[in-house]
Write an enzyme that holds these catalytic residues in place. Sequence first.
Site, PDB file in Angstrom:
ATOM      1  N   LYS A  22      45.024  41.884 -22.332  1.00 43.40           N
ATOM      2  CA  LYS A  22      44.106  40.760 -22.570  1.00 43.40           C
ATOM      3  C   LYS A  22      43.671  40.755 -24.028  1.00 43.40           C
ATOM      4  CE  LYS A  22      39.585  41.154 -21.453  1.00 43.40           C
ATOM      5  NZ  LYS A  22      38.715  40.891 -22.599  1.00 43.40           N
ATOM      6  N   ASN A  23      43.261  41.913 -24.543  1.00 44.77           N
ATOM      7  CA  ASN A  23      42.674  41.950 -25.881  1.00 44.77           C
ATOM      8  C   ASN A  23      43.701  41.881 -26.999  1.00 44.77           C
ATOM      9  OD1 ASN A  23      40.268  41.949 -24.618  1.00 44.77           O
ATOM     10  ND2 ASN A  23      39.794  44.107 -24.982  1.00 44.77           N
ATOM     11  N   CYS A 118      25.918  38.336 -24.977  1.00 42.59           N
ATOM     12  CA  CYS A 118      26.484  38.379 -23.628  1.00 42.59           C
ATOM     13  C   CYS A 118      25.914  39.642 -22.983  1.00 42.59           C
ATOM     14  CB  CYS A 118      27.995  38.384 -23.672  1.00 42.59           C
ATOM     15  SG  CYS A 118      28.628  39.974 -24.131  1.00 42.59           S
ATOM     16  N   ARG A 123      25.761  41.439 -30.102  1.00 44.23           N
ATOM     17  CA  ARG A 123      27.110  41.171 -30.610  1.00 44.23           C
ATOM     18  C   ARG A 123      27.119  40.075 -31.664  1.00 44.23           C
ATOM     19  NH1 ARG A 123      31.151  41.115 -25.727  1.00 44.23           N
ATOM     20  NH2 ARG A 123      32.581  41.916 -27.284  1.00 44.23           N
ATOM     21  N   ASP A 310      35.598  50.414 -23.260  1.00 44.53           N
ATOM     22  CA  ASP A 310      35.987  49.556 -22.124  1.00 44.53           C
ATOM     23  C   ASP A 310      36.375  50.367 -20.902  1.00 44.53           C
ATOM     24  OD1 ASP A 310      37.629  47.010 -24.168  1.00 44.53           O
ATOM     25  OD2 ASP A 310      35.527  47.463 -23.771  1.00 44.53           O
ATOM     26  N   ARG A 402      38.310  37.686 -15.287  1.00 43.53           N
ATOM     27  CA  ARG A 402      38.483  37.582 -16.742  1.00 43.53           C
ATOM     28  C   ARG A 402      39.489  38.605 -17.253  1.00 43.53           C
ATOM     29  NH1 ARG A 402      33.147  37.288 -20.177  1.00 43.53           N
ATOM     30  NH2 ARG A 402      34.835  37.126 -21.670  1.00 43.53           N
TER      31      ARG A 402
HETATM   32  C1  EPZ Z   1      36.672  43.944 -28.844  1.00 42.81           C
HETATM   33  O1  EPZ Z   1      35.471  43.198 -28.933  1.00 42.81           O
HETATM   34  C2  EPZ Z   1      37.120  43.826 -27.393  1.00 42.81           C
HETATM   35  N1  EPZ Z   1      37.335  42.419 -27.074  1.00 42.81           N
HETATM   36  C3  EPZ Z   1      36.051  44.411 -26.464  1.00 42.81           C
HETATM   37  O2  EPZ Z   1      36.552  44.360 -25.137  1.00 42.81           O
HETATM   38  C4  EPZ Z   1      35.830  45.867 -26.847  1.00 42.81           C
HETATM   39  O3  EPZ Z   1      34.807  46.396 -26.033  1.00 42.81           O
HETATM   40  C5  EPZ Z   1      35.431  45.954 -28.322  1.00 42.81           C
HETATM   41  O4  EPZ Z   1      36.448  45.329 -29.140  1.00 42.81           O
HETATM   42  C6  EPZ Z   1      35.258  47.386 -28.793  1.00 42.81           C
HETATM   43  O5  EPZ Z   1      36.456  48.089 -28.603  1.00 42.81           O
HETATM   44  C7  EPZ Z   1      38.465  41.818 -27.529  1.00 42.81           C
HETATM   45  O6  EPZ Z   1      39.300  42.423 -28.188  1.00 42.81           O
HETATM   46  C8  EPZ Z   1      38.641  40.387 -27.165  1.00 42.81           C
HETATM   47  P1  EPZ Z   1      33.680  44.884 -32.082  1.00 42.81           P
HETATM   48  P2  EPZ Z   1      34.806  42.892 -30.388  1.00 42.81           P
HETATM   49  O7  EPZ Z   1      33.589  43.804 -33.078  1.00 42.81           O
HETATM   50  O8  EPZ Z   1      35.869  42.651 -31.388  1.00 42.81           O
HETATM   51  C9  EPZ Z   1      29.088  45.193 -33.167  1.00 42.81           C
HETATM   52  C10 EPZ Z   1      36.539  43.827 -22.862  1.00 42.81           C
HETATM   53  O9  EPZ Z   1      35.913  44.313 -21.933  1.00 42.81           O
HETATM   54  N2  EPZ Z   1      29.382  44.102 -34.111  1.00 42.81           N
HETATM   55  O10 EPZ Z   1      34.544  46.082 -32.356  1.00 42.81           O
HETATM   56  O11 EPZ Z   1      33.755  41.870 -30.190  1.00 42.81           O
HETATM   57  C11 EPZ Z   1      29.091  44.709 -31.739  1.00 42.81           C
HETATM   58  O12 EPZ Z   1      27.813  44.195 -31.433  1.00 42.81           O
HETATM   59  C12 EPZ Z   1      35.855  43.536 -24.174  1.00 42.81           C
HETATM   60  O13 EPZ Z   1      37.775  43.561 -22.836  1.00 42.81           O
HETATM   61  C13 EPZ Z   1      28.410  43.753 -35.052  1.00 42.81           C
HETATM   62  O14 EPZ Z   1      27.325  44.331 -35.107  1.00 42.81           O
HETATM   63  O15 EPZ Z   1      34.127  44.308 -30.669  1.00 42.81           O
HETATM   64  C14 EPZ Z   1      29.414  45.940 -30.957  1.00 42.81           C
HETATM   65  O16 EPZ Z   1      28.230  46.675 -30.751  1.00 42.81           O
HETATM   66  C15 EPZ Z   1      34.370  43.833 -24.108  1.00 42.81           C
HETATM   67  N3  EPZ Z   1      28.670  42.742 -35.921  1.00 42.81           N
HETATM   68  C16 EPZ Z   1      30.343  46.723 -31.887  1.00 42.81           C
HETATM   69  O17 EPZ Z   1      30.131  46.178 -33.209  1.00 42.81           O
HETATM   70  C17 EPZ Z   1      29.868  42.053 -35.908  1.00 42.81           C
HETATM   71  O18 EPZ Z   1      30.055  41.157 -36.749  1.00 42.81           O
HETATM   72  C18 EPZ Z   1      31.803  46.611 -31.509  1.00 42.81           C
HETATM   73  O19 EPZ Z   1      32.172  45.302 -31.708  1.00 42.81           O
HETATM   74  C19 EPZ Z   1      30.829  42.422 -34.948  1.00 42.81           C
HETATM   75  C20 EPZ Z   1      30.571  43.446 -34.061  1.00 42.81           C
END
Ligand code: EPZ
Length: 422
Positions: A22-23, A118, A123, A310, A402
């Site tokens: 998915k990701n 969410c 996020r 995850d 999802r």
């Molecule tokens: C990706 O989300 C995945 N989703 C998530 O999977 C996964 O949990 C996450 O990476 C971490 O591995 C997809 O790839 C579609 P991040 P992403 O930006 O890119 C903070 C699932 O269950 N952050 O690495 O959104 C954020 O709040 C989903 O399949 C900021 O502060 O994750 C979080 O605490 C859930 N500012 C942390 O970083 C930003 O601009 C990790 O976020 C961006 C993120």
Amino acid sequence: MDSIIVEESGPLYGKIAIAGAKNACLTLMPATLLSDEPLTLTNAPRLSDIGTMSLLLQSLGVEVESLNGGLVLALSSHALKTTRADYEIVRKMRASNLVLGPLLARAGEAIVSLPGGCAIGARPMDLHISALRALGAEIELKDGYLHAQTPNKGRLVGSEYKLKFASVGATENFVMAACLAKGRSQLKNAAMEPEIVDLVTCLKSMGANISGEGTDTITIRGVDKLNGTTHSVIMDRIELGTYMLAPVIAGGEVELIGGKMEFLEAFCGKLTEAGVEISKTTNGLKVKRKLDTINSVDVKTAVYPGFPTDLQAQMMALMCTSNGVSKLEEAIFENRFMHAPELMRMGAQIDVQGGTAVVKGVSKLKGAQVMATDLRASVSLILAGLAAQGQTKVSRVYHLDRGYEKLVEKLKNVGANVERVK
Ligand code: EPZ
């Protein structure tokens, strides 16, 4: 809203086929915006999130055709009709933010609604914004939308940038945008997830000039144009890890077809520590408990190649049935223990203090009515239900749709007592 009824099950025997990631698919699909030639994705997972991304891209004017029962996605963005990604669609799925970088690089502007918080935390988008600003993007926040444009609506300009945190999405947005920027870009403290490597493999087959993917420093040399390509989506390591836990929690031995250990080394290391036997087969991985009990282990989530956030909820479900006390630290998201209160309704003994949950294993969980909150939390309740005495009813299973295609079917095929009810 559907529910899933889980009766005590096990031991489980048979095979479960692992689908495309998915990701990976959610970042590969927006890459079509970078070229006016067709992009075909094979081994695509059949998930509602993929449907949401298709709707979003179609709202921008991208043609998206789902072929072969959804396994193949034919995308073509030869003519975009708008650069505005509407709140109505974006609010459903945070990954909608992955159109920001490619749309900006292709059209010189992008108006993307903020995803909104969410279940698993605030996020924000600050890391995406600062990374794209490093490429010359002018981005401001107005009425809940990010308004981004390139200098004089022309090309972005390559530059070096170091992420404050190795954000997966910010890395993906930066890399996609930098492909068409003028000159060389370098992203430091880049995320190293296999899904990013898969995105770069696809971009390179479209003609992008990129190196360092899978390390914390990715170098991109901008090109004038990208071509179309056909790309097969890598297997879903989170789905793999989730189903590996089914025979561990319920007993038995299951073969995960298409499973590869190399994408889940930290997770597999913890399972081995817990007393699980994982062996490579010609078609994937075979998993079973070595003994009748599971040892408690401590887990701290981290960016790749650390223990995946995850899989934290699923691991917690397993630790609820371990023979000791385990400590799970969630270091990536500020609020990803929503499954804990639901597991406690099943008799689990969990003490949550901030980002740490201390789990004391019990000999038997008890079936209960529980509620899914986010994608991975919901599947942890199903796993717990397999080992619980009596019946567990998991409501709001649209969360499951999802990220897990044919979950009930896959589990029934290995002997689990699960049913989906209206
Ligand atoms: C990706 O989300 C995945 N989703 C998530 O999977 C996964 O949990 C996450 O990476 C971490 O591995 C997809 O790839 C579609 P991040 P992403 O930006 O890119 C903070 C699932 O269950 N952050 O690495 O959104 C954020 O709040 C989903 O399949 C900021 O502060 O994750 C979080 O605490 C859930 N500012 C942390 O970083 C930003 O601009 C990790 O976020 C961006 C993120």
